[in-house]
Design an enzyme around this catalytic site. Structure first.
Site, short mmCIF file in Angstrom:
data_model
loop_
_atom_site.label_atom_id
_atom_site.label_comp_id
_atom_site.label_asym_id
_atom_site.label_seq_id
_atom_site.Cartn_x
_atom_site.Cartn_y
_atom_site.Cartn_z
N LYS A 233 21.96 -13.00 11.91
CA LYS A 233 21.67 -11.83 11.69
C LYS A 233 20.05 -11.33 12.08
CE LYS A 233 24.20 -10.91 7.37
NZ LYS A 233 24.06 -10.49 5.85
N LYS B 13 34.25 -12.20 14.26
CA LYS B 13 34.95 -11.91 12.79
C LYS B 13 34.86 -10.52 12.67
CE LYS B 13 31.13 -12.25 9.79
NZ LYS B 13 30.31 -12.94 8.53
N LYS C 2 31.23 -5.65 8.84
CA LYS C 2 31.01 -4.37 8.48
C LYS C 2 30.04 -3.69 9.39
CE LYS C 2 30.85 -5.13 3.45
NZ LYS C 2 29.91 -5.66 2.46
P1 AMP Z 1 30.10 -9.29 2.79
O1 AMP Z 1 30.88 -8.12 3.58
O2 AMP Z 1 29.23 -10.14 3.88
O3 AMP Z 1 29.58 -8.82 1.71
O4 AMP Z 1 31.31 -10.27 2.45
C1 AMP Z 1 32.07 -10.04 1.17
C2 AMP Z 1 33.23 -11.11 1.03
O5 AMP Z 1 34.20 -10.95 2.00
C3 AMP Z 1 32.68 -12.69 1.39
O6 AMP Z 1 33.24 -13.59 0.36
C4 AMP Z 1 33.11 -12.81 2.97
O7 AMP Z 1 33.15 -14.25 3.03
C5 AMP Z 1 34.08 -12.10 3.11
N1 AMP Z 1 34.44 -11.58 4.29
C6 AMP Z 1 33.56 -10.98 5.22
N2 AMP Z 1 34.23 -10.66 6.34
C7 AMP Z 1 35.37 -11.66 6.52
C8 AMP Z 1 36.41 -11.59 7.51
N3 AMP Z 1 36.22 -10.95 8.75
N4 AMP Z 1 37.36 -12.61 6.98
C9 AMP Z 1 37.53 -12.72 5.81
N5 AMP Z 1 36.64 -12.71 4.89
C10 AMP Z 1 35.66 -12.19 5.07
#
Ligand code: AMP
Ligand code: TRP
Length: 342
Positions: free
Chosen positions: A121, A205, A208
């Protein structure tokens, strides 16, 4: 569920969080939120909207507030019941920030310097990253341990942060001779959907922050948009393989088959048995239909809930009150252990 630190005798408690940073996507749903729904049935669960984490990078204040409500709407639309699980926003419970400070004095610089997500990041110019971004995993440990949570459902990308939370819990217990005060929280990662990849690059991956909206399926996408994104997803000239072996070296195909498996509840083998040998002209429309079938009701309900911001905020307030009632006595004990006058 896996057992946590053998001697910790407190109750089983689930905690997880999602950042209110917009573009909630299929990876968030399959890797995290869908698991939250299942877990609320069996034990106490807290699902947080981590706005303190969100401001580790610049946020527009009004957008941040709207995105916080959006996650609340997504949680409920996906099936989290505020009567069963506690849904709240992190900034409303001051124990998170207070415990994070104490943990700052427990965690070691070297531990944080090894965190790969910070390196990703912060990018090349890490000198200009906020101190908060570097400290992010310490706050995450505080989120979990402010409730002595024992189980943490997350996607694969959070594994290293969970290991750090365990290290912090263990070092606190040891340094303050408070054996088994904090549990060593157990990550719940396994299962289909733990790592959903970009529709444009099977080695990155789904995220967002990917500048290409075509790389992800957003929970707010309508049926036509979902179908369009799947149609445009990267594949290759070969048909769907007949067996798992045939997915090797074809990350984009593996990802689409994985998504089908996660959404349908069928194993990868079953999906390949049904579609092996067929072209993507057949597989992609089937996947689009399945995705629309599973996601459209969620996005519809999200839109409905988002039309009532006052309702969403009242739910968050009520959740924060319940969360606070658990965290305050734990924080008080921590202060006692550390040597503060309480
Ligand atoms: P975040 O968007 O970083 O707040 O992530 C929220 C949750 O979604 C966390 O538990 C992440 O590990 C999960 N997550 C985010 N991106 C992915 C992805 N591409 N595949 C699976 N899980 C994800
Ligand atoms: N870091 C997590 C993410 O980006 C979000 C998060 C913050 C979290 N605090 C948490 C997840 C505590 C689980 C437990 O996905």
């Amino acid at each position: 569920m896996a057992e946590t630190a053998p001697r910790f005798s407190g109750p089983k408690r689930v905690f997880s969080g999602v950042q209110p940073t917009g573009n909630l996507h299929l990876g968030n749903y399959l890797g995290a939120i869908r698991k939250f729904v299942d877990l609320q049935e069996d034990q106490e669960a807290l699902y947080c909207i981590v706005d303190l984490h969100a401001i580790t990078v610049a946020q527009d204040p009004e957008a941040l507030r709207a995105q916080t409500r959006e996650i609340a709407a997504a949680y409920m639309a996906a099936g989290i019941d505020p009567q069963k699980a506690i849904i709240f926003h992190q900034s409303a419970v001051s124990a998170h920030a207070e415990l994070a400070w104490i943990f700052n004095c427990v965690a070691r610089m070297g531990w944080l310097e090894r965190m790969t997500q910070f390196k990703d990041k912060a990018g090349k110019d890490s000198e200009r990253a906020s101190v908060g971004l570097f400290d992010y995993p310490v706050l995450m440990a505080a989120d979990i341990l402010a409730y002595k949570a024992t189980h943490v459902p997350v996607g694969e990308d959070q594994k290293q942060h969970l290991e750090l939370a365990r290290d912090i819990a263990g070092k606190f217990n040891k340094d303050f001779h408070a054996e088994d005060f904090f549990p060593l929280p157990e990550p719940l990662i396994k299962g289909p959907g733990a790592r959903i990849m970009s529709l444009k690059d099977g080695c990155a991956k789904m995220s967002k922050s990917d500048p290409s909206d075509l790389s992800r399926i957003n929970l707010t996408d309508d049926a036509a948009m979902i179908a369009k994104k799947i149609k445009k997803a990267k594949t290759d000239a070969e048909p769907v393989p007949e067996n798992v072996e045939g997915l090797k070296g074809r990350p984009e195909v593996e990802n689409l088959v994985g998504i089908y498996s996660a959404l349908s509840g069928q194993s990868v083998e079953e999906v390949l048995a049904a579609y092996g040998g067929q072209g993507f002209g057949v597989f992609k429309p089937a996947l689009a239909e399945l995705a629309v079938d599973k996601l459209a009701p969620i996005s519809e309900e999200m839109r409905r809930l988002q039309n009532d911001p006052a309702f969403l905020e009242s739910q968050l307030e009520a959740g924060a009150e319940k969360a606070n009632a658990i965290a305050v006595p734990i924080l008080r004990e921590v202060k006692q252990i550390v040597g503060f006058v309480v």
